[in-house]
Enzyme design. Structure first.
Site, PDB file in Angstrom:
ATOM      1  N   ILE A  24       0.225  -1.143   0.005  1.00 31.13           N
ATOM      2  CA  ILE A  24      -0.293   0.142   0.068  1.00 31.13           C
ATOM      3  C   ILE A  24       0.531   1.101  -0.230  1.00 31.13           C
ATOM      4  CG2 ILE A  24      -1.487   0.991   1.352  1.00 31.13           C
ATOM      5  CD1 ILE A  24      -2.957  -0.961   2.305  1.00 31.13           C
ATOM      6  N   GLY A  25       1.809   1.506   0.515  1.00 29.76           N
ATOM      7  CA  GLY A  25       3.146   2.626   0.586  1.00 29.76           C
ATOM      8  C   GLY A  25       4.192   2.319   1.734  1.00 29.76           C
ATOM      9  N   GLY A  27       6.524   4.108   5.349  1.00 28.35           N
ATOM     10  CA  GLY A  27       6.584   5.273   5.781  1.00 28.35           C
ATOM     11  C   GLY A  27       8.531   5.844   6.211  1.00 28.35           C
ATOM     12  N   GLY A  30       8.196   1.997   8.528  1.00 24.36           N
ATOM     13  CA  GLY A  30       7.391   0.643   7.795  1.00 24.36           C
ATOM     14  C   GLY A  30       7.127   0.955   6.485  1.00 24.36           C
ATOM     15  N   VAL A  32       3.535  -0.551   4.701  1.00 21.90           N
ATOM     16  CA  VAL A  32       2.564  -1.047   4.813  1.00 21.90           C
ATOM     17  C   VAL A  32       1.562  -1.875   3.861  1.00 21.90           C
ATOM     18  CG1 VAL A  32      -0.169   0.238   5.012  1.00 21.90           C
ATOM     19  CG2 VAL A  32       1.755   1.080   6.252  1.00 21.90           C
ATOM     20  N   LYS A  47       1.399  -3.302   8.576  1.00 21.64           N
ATOM     21  CA  LYS A  47       2.305  -2.410   8.618  1.00 21.64           C
ATOM     22  C   LYS A  47       3.673  -3.237   9.233  1.00 21.64           C
ATOM     23  CE  LYS A  47       3.717   2.418  10.947  1.00 21.64           C
ATOM     24  NZ  LYS A  47       3.675   2.851  11.491  1.00 21.64           N
ATOM     25  N   ASP A 143       2.445  13.049  17.448  1.00 23.34           N
ATOM     26  CA  ASP A 143       2.577  13.070  16.039  1.00 23.34           C
ATOM     27  C   ASP A 143       1.468  13.473  15.327  1.00 23.34           C
ATOM     28  OD1 ASP A 143       4.115  13.372  14.158  1.00 23.34           O
ATOM     29  OD2 ASP A 143       4.185  11.708  13.406  1.00 23.34           O
TER      30      ASP A 143
END
Length: 514
Positions: A24-25, A27, A30, A32, A47, A143
């Site tokens: 998915i993507g 960060g 990590g 995902v 994740k 955050d």
């Protein structure tokens, strides 16, 4: 989405439960993945900590802390955690969570420039509710930023917010563990949204999230953050010392209630003791502020009904009511317009306000009044009687109370709109005049003033205000889909200005649309 090549985890069944299907993507900590919970066929997001971070004990502990913090939270606006553990062989920690099909708030702000007040406040009050529940459970997010607020379609609501990523959340009740995870002097968070106490690595509690959410609200409403610089150290210094620019000075094309400015400023207080002390208190203040309405500008209030002025006895007579007036057999018919005294007064006030509302009209009120009088005399509804009553007779017919009331009302509007004062010439215009015009959406009137001002000797502060006006004009043209004109205005922003980075970001965004 990012290209990750042949990911070795694709196709892996995690602990016999979750089959990883696609990326998915990514960060900072990590990757995902989209996965299927095979037993029940549910789609989930998994994740997994980056492989190169596995040897870092601090990251592993923080990652596990995310799972622990998030899994104990139960709220409609907080992402649901289903499971967490460690991948076999690799030893990489993972979290299985709800797969959200939505858009991060950050993307919505970039796409739309800002969210209207009526859309933004319901979103933010729900985020307040989510973070308030986390705080009651002893969890501080630390955050809070637009990227960590995902907007989905749920429960019949288009922009239903889900708060995600408690990756650096602080469990207030477990200070001993935190001491091991967050080393002294280590700053956690995103600098643009960090509270002053985060910037100095001081003790952080739930009021830090209130500050960060205040910045998110500021950005959601205006399309820009209060503290911005190319240097992260400078941004952090601004959090410690600089007051935020008032909302109504950031977006001159928008108008926010004064009460809302006060609420946002209180949330952004440098001292935690001066902020709201709970998310519930913050949420209530936001909702109340959104309902408040500022008093309209005097030039815009003339359409409101005027106080009813009762006409005198003579004014109620047939002569004043629009019937024939016959002082003798040779007199012509005198037909009054079919308007009541109140209607005539209202029309006169509206015409006067329309005449005096322009910032730089050079036509004097007296000349306009004379023109209206001349038109009235030539009107087919107006036939002068050869032997009709004179001036005194007309005054007696109308009734002195009515005339005095009209004169007072007209005089009040003329005074409020500045009809008795001379209009400032273009050469005498100020930056504040240009800002006022842009705020009212009168770009065509503001542009000549800006062109004159930029040739004058201005202070550094006023030049920054001009750069801000360039940004606002660009956004106004972009809202009209005139991206070429918007790009032209962005090109005028000085490279030395604090607004230059924002101009570059908008420039890239608008060029993609041309």
């Amino acid at each position: 989405m990012v290209t990750v090549g042949d990911d070795p985890l694709l196709g892996l069944v995690v602990e016999g439960r979750y089959r990883i299907e696609s990326v998915i993507g990514q960060g900072s900590a990590g990757t995902v993945y989209k996965a299927i919970q095979e037993l029940i066929g549910r789609e989930v997001a998994i994740k997994v900590l980056h492989d190169y971070l596995v040897s870092d004990d601090e990251f592993i502990k923080r990652f596990r802390q995310e799972a622990k913090a998030s899994s104990r939270l139960s709220h409609p606006n907080i992402i649901t955690i289903y499971d967490f553990g460690v991948l076999p062989k690799t030893g990489r920690p993972y979290i299985a969570m709800d797969l959200l099909r939505g858009t991060p708030l950050s993307d919505v702000i970039t796409e739309q420039n800002h969210l209207p007040l009526e859309e933004a406040i319901p979103i933010m009050t729900q985020v307040c509710s989510a973070l308030g529940e986390a705080h009651r459970q002893g969890v501080v997010h630390r955050d809070v930023k637009p990227e960590n607020i995902v907007l989905v379609d749920r429960s019949g609501q288009h922009h239903f917010p889900i708060v995600v990523d408690f990756g650096i959340a602080r469990l207030v009740q477990e200070d001993a563990d935190i001491a091991k995870i967050t080393r002294t002097g280590t700053v956690c968070g995103s600098p643009t949204y960090m509270s002053p106490e985060q910037c100095t690595s001081s003790k952080v509690d739930h009021r830090s999230d209130i500050y960060s959410l205040g910045i998110v609200i500021y950005e959601t409403l205006t399309g820009t953050v209060p503290f911005m610089s190319d240097e992260l150290a400078k941004v952090m210094a601004m959090h410690l010392t600089d007051p935020p620019k008032p909302l109504n000075q950031v977006r001159l094309d928008l108008r926010f209630p004064d009460r809302l400015e006060e609420v946002v400023n209180k949330a952004l207080a440098k001292n935690p003791d001066e902020r709201y002390q709970s998310m519930e208190e913050f949420s209530d203040a936001l909702a109340e502020a959104a309902k408040s309405q500022d008093k309209p500008h005097p030039s815009l209030s003339v359409s409101q009904p005027l106080p009813v002025i009762e006409p005198g006895p003579l004014a109620k007579s047939e002569d004043f009511g629009g019937q024939k007036h016959s002082s003798d057999k040779n007199s012509r018919e005198f037909i009054h317009p079919k308007h009541s005294t109140k209607d005539l007064a209202t029309r006169a006030l509206e015409e006067l306000a329309q005449r005096t509302s322009g910032q730089y009209e050079e036509i004097e009120a007296a000349a306009k009044a004379a023109s209206i009088a001349q038109q009235k005399k030539s009107s087919p509804h107006y036939q002068k009687s050869r032997k009709g009553p004179g001036l005194i007779g007309r005054l007696m017919q109308v009734g002195f109370p009515v005339l005095i009331g009209i004169c007072i009302a007209v005089g009040a509007v003329m005074f409020a709109t500045g009809a008795f004062t001379s209009r400032p010439s273009l050469k005498k215009a100020t930056v504040a005049d240009a800002e006022a015009l842009v705020r009212e959406g009168k770009a065509e009137q503001a542009i000549p003033i800006i062109e004159v001002l930029k040739q004058a000797k201005l202070s550094g502060k006023d030049r920054e205000r001009i750069n801000s006006l360039y940004i606002q004009l660009a956004k106004q043209y972009a809202n009209k889909k005139d991206y070429d004109e918007a790009i032209s205005w962005l090109g005028k922003v000085s490279s030395k200005s604090a607004h230059y980075k924002q101009a570059k970001d908008l420039l890239r965004q608008y060029k993609r649309k041309t």
